[in-house]
Motif scaffolding. Structure first.
Motif, PDB file in Angstrom:
ATOM      1  N   GLU A 142       0.841  -1.204   0.000  1.00 19.81           N
ATOM      2  CA  GLU A 142       0.000   0.000   0.000  1.00 19.81           C
ATOM      3  C   GLU A 142       0.874   1.250   0.000  1.00 19.81           C
ATOM      4  O   GLU A 142       0.608   2.213  -0.748  1.00 19.81           O
ATOM      5  CB  GLU A 142      -0.883  -0.046   1.242  1.00 19.81           C
ATOM      6  N   ARG A 145       2.594   1.773  -3.440  1.00 19.38           N
ATOM      7  CA  ARG A 145       1.700   2.336  -4.452  1.00 19.38           C
ATOM      8  C   ARG A 145       1.530   3.839  -4.276  1.00 19.38           C
ATOM      9  O   ARG A 145       1.192   4.541  -5.224  1.00 19.38           O
ATOM     10  CB  ARG A 145       0.327   1.663  -4.392  1.00 19.38           C
ATOM     11  N   GLN A 146       1.773   4.334  -3.081  1.00 15.56           N
ATOM     12  CA  GLN A 146       1.662   5.770  -2.812  1.00 15.56           C
ATOM     13  C   GLN A 146       3.016   6.478  -2.842  1.00 15.56           C
ATOM     14  O   GLN A 146       3.148   7.604  -2.384  1.00 15.56           O
ATOM     15  CB  GLN A 146       0.993   5.989  -1.458  1.00 15.56           C
ATOM     16  N   THR A 329      -2.325   5.104   8.701  1.00 12.29           N
ATOM     17  CA  THR A 329      -2.189   5.533   7.321  1.00 12.29           C
ATOM     18  C   THR A 329      -0.798   5.193   6.826  1.00 12.29           C
ATOM     19  O   THR A 329       0.174   5.263   7.591  1.00 12.29           O
ATOM     20  CB  THR A 329      -2.442   7.036   7.150  1.00 12.29           C
ATOM     21  N   SER A 331       0.112   6.813   3.931  1.00 11.91           N
ATOM     22  CA  SER A 331       0.167   7.820   2.877  1.00 11.91           C
ATOM     23  C   SER A 331       1.124   8.961   3.214  1.00 11.91           C
ATOM     24  O   SER A 331       0.788   9.854   4.003  1.00 11.91           O
ATOM     25  CB  SER A 331      -1.231   8.385   2.619  1.00 11.91           C
ATOM     26  N   ASP A 382       0.620  12.402 -11.522  1.00 13.31           N
ATOM     27  CA  ASP A 382      -0.347  12.840 -12.522  1.00 13.31           C
ATOM     28  C   ASP A 382      -0.640  14.318 -12.266  1.00 13.31           C
ATOM     29  O   ASP A 382      -1.770  14.707 -11.956  1.00 13.31           O
ATOM     30  CB  ASP A 382      -1.636  12.015 -12.432  1.00 13.31           C
ATOM     31  N   VAL A 395      -6.205  13.131  -3.365  1.00 11.66           N
ATOM     32  CA  VAL A 395      -6.337  12.701  -4.751  1.00 11.66           C
ATOM     33  C   VAL A 395      -5.198  11.730  -5.072  1.00 11.66           C
ATOM     34  O   VAL A 395      -4.038  11.992  -4.730  1.00 11.66           O
ATOM     35  CB  VAL A 395      -6.287  13.912  -5.702  1.00 11.66           C
ATOM     36  N   PRO A 396      -5.472  10.596  -5.717  1.00  6.90           N
ATOM     37  CA  PRO A 396      -4.408   9.629  -6.033  1.00  6.90           C
ATOM     38  C   PRO A 396      -3.538  10.116  -7.181  1.00  6.90           C
ATOM     39  O   PRO A 396      -3.747   9.740  -8.343  1.00  6.90           O
ATOM     40  CB  PRO A 396      -5.192   8.362  -6.402  1.00  6.90           C
ATOM     41  N   ILE A 398      -0.241   9.621  -7.621  1.00  4.30           N
ATOM     42  CA  ILE A 398       0.927   8.811  -7.969  1.00  4.30           C
ATOM     43  C   ILE A 398       0.638   8.043  -9.256  1.00  4.30           C
ATOM     44  O   ILE A 398      -0.213   7.151  -9.298  1.00  4.30           O
ATOM     45  CB  ILE A 398       1.296   7.842  -6.836  1.00  4.30           C
ATOM     46  N   SER A 399       1.342   8.410 -10.313  1.00  3.44           N
ATOM     47  CA  SER A 399       1.122   7.798 -11.622  1.00  3.44           C
ATOM     48  C   SER A 399       2.023   6.586 -11.844  1.00  3.44           C
ATOM     49  O   SER A 399       1.603   5.579 -12.418  1.00  3.44           O
ATOM     50  CB  SER A 399       1.388   8.833 -12.720  1.00  3.44           C
ATOM     51  N   PRO A 410       0.337  -0.689 -11.227  1.00  3.57           N
ATOM     52  CA  PRO A 410      -0.682  -0.058 -10.374  1.00  3.57           C
ATOM     53  C   PRO A 410      -1.093  -0.895  -9.183  1.00  3.57           C
ATOM     54  O   PRO A 410      -1.509  -0.356  -8.162  1.00  3.57           O
ATOM     55  CB  PRO A 410      -1.854   0.155 -11.324  1.00  3.57           C
TER      56      PRO A 410
END
Length: 413
Positions: A142, A145-146, A329, A331, A382, A395-396, A398-399, A410
């Motif tokens: 997780e 991905r962030q 978290t 994040s 992004d 807002v996600p 991370i592209s 992804p």
């Protein structure tokens, strides 16, 4: 511990694939944060219309796209912003159960005092290795991905010789940055006998932990360990060859920050309640003030005064403090946004603290920066600028994540 220590590879890399052979050019980056002031653009070393050449798991070149060397493969960034992978220098990922009910109670007005740690200890002791490994792996993926490419993982929810050793053994499967936190709280079976528990932590428990640990930590706080007990824990860790970290001054004023500075700890973490003397100690030494805004968000507590620390010349890092009780978290983008909105940091200061600052807190110079020889950890957003991490919270963005030169899909695998 030396000022800069390249960490070994983790015992098992989990879901991170190996990089493809040959060189990879990431080009067309609209704005690149390198954290290398040699490029100009202030401490962030910002470049526009930039490119990064990766050879294996290392950075081989950084500069303008127009000047990029040839490469075997190309990854077009198409104007996206790029920055080093986040370095999360404070996380607790090896545990069982959750404390959602405790969170709900706090949101209804209950006060956080750290007491819920013991409920996680009970759940963790009762869990099998597979359950603990699955939770740690899920949270590590997780975080990846962030955009978190380097993460520290603490023990501290076992609080017995066997359970602390297995927690660190499992943590070492996901990161080289493992921290022995046997001195998290005094477990129930040692109630009223804190000094006896410190003897266990500094004796048999430390001996069992050392093969799997790089760092020693202690929760120096009311309701946990006082200054003398914390000093004994840290001294034993240093004698065993471990680097030092301190949970300090979270719930109220105390000796933790001063002790961290005196013993040359790599970081003092939380740093919410600081005296002028505490700030002076941090400014004069090499100890990084690691701030954990996710904990204040989740506990409705007062945020640390990052502006006071930065204006005094203190090196500041940001980290998630991911744990099931007070900051569930993974994040780092959330922590960046909270630092800007609630702690008076500029977006540039917050991004630096979440990358290069975290690397300083781990005494690493091969992560948190994009320069020749550094690890090839690169995040694409992004968005056209790093400013959007705070500008567009939640807002996600991370592209793409490249970890040790390998693009992460992804799904994190």
């Amino acid at each position: 511990m030396p000022a800069s220590v390249p960490a070994p590879a983790p015992v098992a890399p989990g879901s991170v694939p190996a990089p493809a052979p040959g060189t990879l050019l990431v080009d067309g980056i609209g704005e690149l944060v390198t954290n290398d002031p040699a490029h100009g653009g202030g401490p962030l070393g910002r470049l526009t219309r930039a490119a990064v050449l990766i050879d294996g798991d290392r950075i081989a070149w950084v500069g303008r796209s127009a000047d990029a060397p040839a490469a075997d493969r190309r990854l077009p960034a198409e104007g996206r912003a790029g920055l080093p992978g986040f370095v999360d220098s404070h996380a607790h990922l090896v545990f069982a159960g959750d404390r959602a009910g405790e969170f709900a109670a706090r949101m209804a007005g209950a006060r956080y005092d750290g007491g819920g740690i013991r409920s996680t200890v009970a759940a963790t002791r009762a869990a099998g290795d597979g359950e603990l490994r699955a939770t740690a792996g899920r949270l590590r993926r997780e975080a990846l991905r962030q955009g978190t490419t380097t993460i520290e993982i603490k023990s501290g929810y076992g609080l017995s010789v066997a359970d602390e050793a297995r927690s660190l053994r499992i943590a070492a499967e996901f990161t080289a940055e493992t921290t022995f936190l046997g001195a998290h709280v005094v477990p129930a079976e040692y109630a009223g006998r804190a000094d006896a528990y410190v003897d266990l932590v500094t004796g048999p428990m430390l001996a069992a932990a050392v093969p799997y640990a790089r760092w020693m930590d202690v929760f120096c706080e009311r309701g946990a360990f006082d200054g003398d007990q914390a000093r004994a824990v840290l001294a034993a860790g240093a004698a065993a060859g471990l680097g030092l970290r301190v949970h300090a001054n979270q719930l109220g004023p105390g000796p933790g920050v001063a002790l961290a500075g005196e013993l040359g700890a790599a970081s003092a973490d939380h740093c919410t309640h600081l005296s002028d003397a505490d700030v002076a100690v941090l400014a004069a030494g090499s100890t990084v003030a690691t701030l954990l805004p996710g904990a204040e968000f989740s506990t409705r507590s007062r945020y640390p005064d990052a502006r006071r620390l930065l204006d005094a010349g203190v090196t500041v890092a940001l980290a998630t403090d991911c744990n099931p009780g007070s900051s569930y978290t993974t994040s780092m983008p959330l922590c960046v946004a909270l630092a800007v909105r609630e702690m008076a940091m500029t977006p540039a200061e917050a991004v630096w603290a979440a990358t290069a600052g975290g690397a300083r807190a781990l005494r690493r110079d091969d992560v948190g920066v994009l320069r020749l020889g550094a690890r090839a950890d690169l995040v694409l957003l992004d968005a056209p600028s790093y400013l959007h991490l705070a500008y567009r919270p939640g807002v996600p963005l991370i592209s793409q994540v490249l970890h040790d030169g390998a693009p992460i899909l992804p799904d994190g695998g």
